[in-house]
Design a protein around this motif. Structure first.
Motif, mmCIF file in Angstrom:
data_model
loop_
_atom_site.group_PDB
_atom_site.id
_atom_site.type_symbol
_atom_site.label_atom_id
_atom_site.label_comp_id
_atom_site.label_asym_id
_atom_site.label_seq_id
_atom_site.Cartn_x
_atom_site.Cartn_y
_atom_site.Cartn_z
ATOM 1 N N HIS A 170 0.856 -1.188 0.000
ATOM 2 C CA HIS A 170 0.000 0.000 0.000
ATOM 3 C C HIS A 170 0.891 1.237 0.000
ATOM 4 N N THR A 171 0.423 2.317 -0.588
ATOM 5 C CA THR A 171 1.011 3.631 -0.344
ATOM 6 C C THR A 171 0.175 4.344 0.708
ATOM 7 N N GLY A 172 0.757 5.354 1.342
ATOM 8 C CA GLY A 172 0.002 6.098 2.345
ATOM 9 C C GLY A 172 0.857 7.163 2.995
ATOM 10 N N PRO A 173 0.234 8.048 3.794
ATOM 11 C CA PRO A 173 0.938 9.178 4.394
ATOM 12 C C PRO A 173 1.189 9.022 5.895
ATOM 13 N N LEU A 174 2.169 9.765 6.371
ATOM 14 C CA LEU A 174 2.419 9.990 7.789
ATOM 15 C C LEU A 174 2.435 11.498 8.013
#
Length: 391
Positions: A170-174
């Motif tokens: 998965h891609t995703g943000p912090l």
């Protein structure tokens, strides 16, 4: 690598920093925000190493990075990761990344540099990837927030990102707060994220006996008690350890992705990475198929829970951040391998593709996970926003 005097990097979080950021489009909904990019994403004109000395495939241009630039955010550079994303400590061939506030400890992985970049205020949000916990673990250990979208989310593209496991990636943000992540989500989807009332929400508490130390156990129970005060119902639930499915799937797919480098006499991987890739290459078709059969069984179990519960609550990590070089940790059940005790908490939700957020607790550098149903990302983020606002 280029450096700038206002960006010291004693944590070795940065893989590449251009002299000038890639500026986002003027007037976009994300204008004024900066972001870092995990060094698995293809960015034209920027190198891609995956934090390894081994040769890696070229994934092409990241659709997600291009989209964020079009929405107005500016990219300030690339961050280091656990080598090729195959691990949870942050170790790599470039000196390895350390914790943002304690140089003797690890930041978590594989998106360790991403977590450090936002924890230290060097970027407003960071792009990470999550195959078995690689956004949520460093978010928890660095005291920030992480979001792993539903697998295949149309607005969080994996195109142009060097894979580790096409089944689980998965891609995703912090970010330092969930409000920033919600702003990014809203810009990408065109839908505003509204805070969701916790009153009446059915929460399944997954806190397996012995899987954490006392600090995490108490922090998770305190978080559950806070949700109960807001009107949620809290009920313990059961899920088994799922690494018997997760590990063969990820290792076999990673070995396939890096097959060309594995044919070299001296590929350039760190010893622990090379051993894991060779382990994956040695798996038989029957062993991998058995892992996928087990994954289907586990999906059935999780889907059953979501007929009775709206969200699940679980620890995001088993202990506070370990020391650099520490391979085992003490949990309530005894001394166990670090990889196992971390991944068994986070890997189920990436392997099964459900949206998950990691939120900090009142105990420093430990976090919890909130897990939602497939496709209910906006609702999950809305519940998180209400929690963050104290509503």
């Amino acid at each position: 690598m280029s450096t700038t005097p206002d960006f010291p990097d004693p944590q070795r979080a940065w893989a590449y920093r251009p002299a000038e950021p890639l500026s986002g489009a003027a007037g976009g909904p994300l204008s004024g925000l900066t972001f870092s990019v995990k060094d698995l994403y293809g960015v034209p004109g920027w190198p891609l190493t995956a934090s390894t000395r081994a040769p890696v495939p070229d994934p092409g241009e990241s659709v997600l990075v291009r989209r964020l630039l079009e929405l107005g955010a500016s990219a300030v550079g690339k961050t280091h990761l656990h080598e090729i994303a195959l691990g949870i400590t942050g170790m790599n061939g470039y000196g390895s990344t350390t914790h943002p506030h304690d140089p003797a400890r690890i930041p978590g992985g594989s998106s360790g540099g991403a977590a450090v970049s936002v924890a230290l205020g060097q970027a407003d949000f960071a792009l990470g990837t999550d195959t078995g916990g690689s956004i949520r673990v460093p978010a928890a250990w660095c005291g920030v927030v992480g979001y792993k979208p539903t697998k295949g989310h149309p607005d969080w593209s994996t195109e142009g990102v060097l894979p580790l496991s096409w089944t689980c990636d998965h891609t995703g943000p912090l970010a330092r707060d969930l409000a920033t992540i919600a702003r990014v989500q809203a810009a990408l989807t065109g839908r505003q994220i509204e805070a969701q009332d916790w009153n009446g929400v059915r929460v399944g508490l997954w806190l397996p006996d012995g899987w954490t130390d006392s600090a995490l156990h108490e922090a998770t129970l305190a978080f559950a008690a806070d949700l109960k005060r807001r009107g949620a119902t809290i009920t313990p639930v059961y899920l088994p350890e799922m690494l018997d499915a997760y590990s063969p799937i990820v290792l076999s797919e990673a070995a396939s992705i890096h097959a060309k480098a594995l044919k070299l006499d001296e590929p350039g991987f760190q010893p622990f990475t090379l051993a894991a890739l060779r382990q994956g290459a040695a798996l038989s078709d029957e062993e991998v198929q058995h892992a996928f059969d087990r994954r289907a069984d586990y999906a059935w179990l999780l889907n059953g829970l979501f007929t009775a519960f709206d969200v699940l609550l679980a620890p995001a990590v088993p202990t506070p951040p370990p020391l650099i070089g520490q391979d085992e940790v003490e949990v309530e059940a005894g001394t166990l391998p670090l990889r196992r005790v971390v991944l068994r908490l986070t890997a189920p939700f990436s392997m099964l593709g459900v949206p998950t957020i990691s939120l900090p607790t009142s105990t420093p550098y430990v976090g919890v996970q909130l897990v939602g149903r497939h496709g209910e990302d906006d609702r999950l983020l809305g519940l998180g926003l209400a929690w963050e606002a104290g509503a």
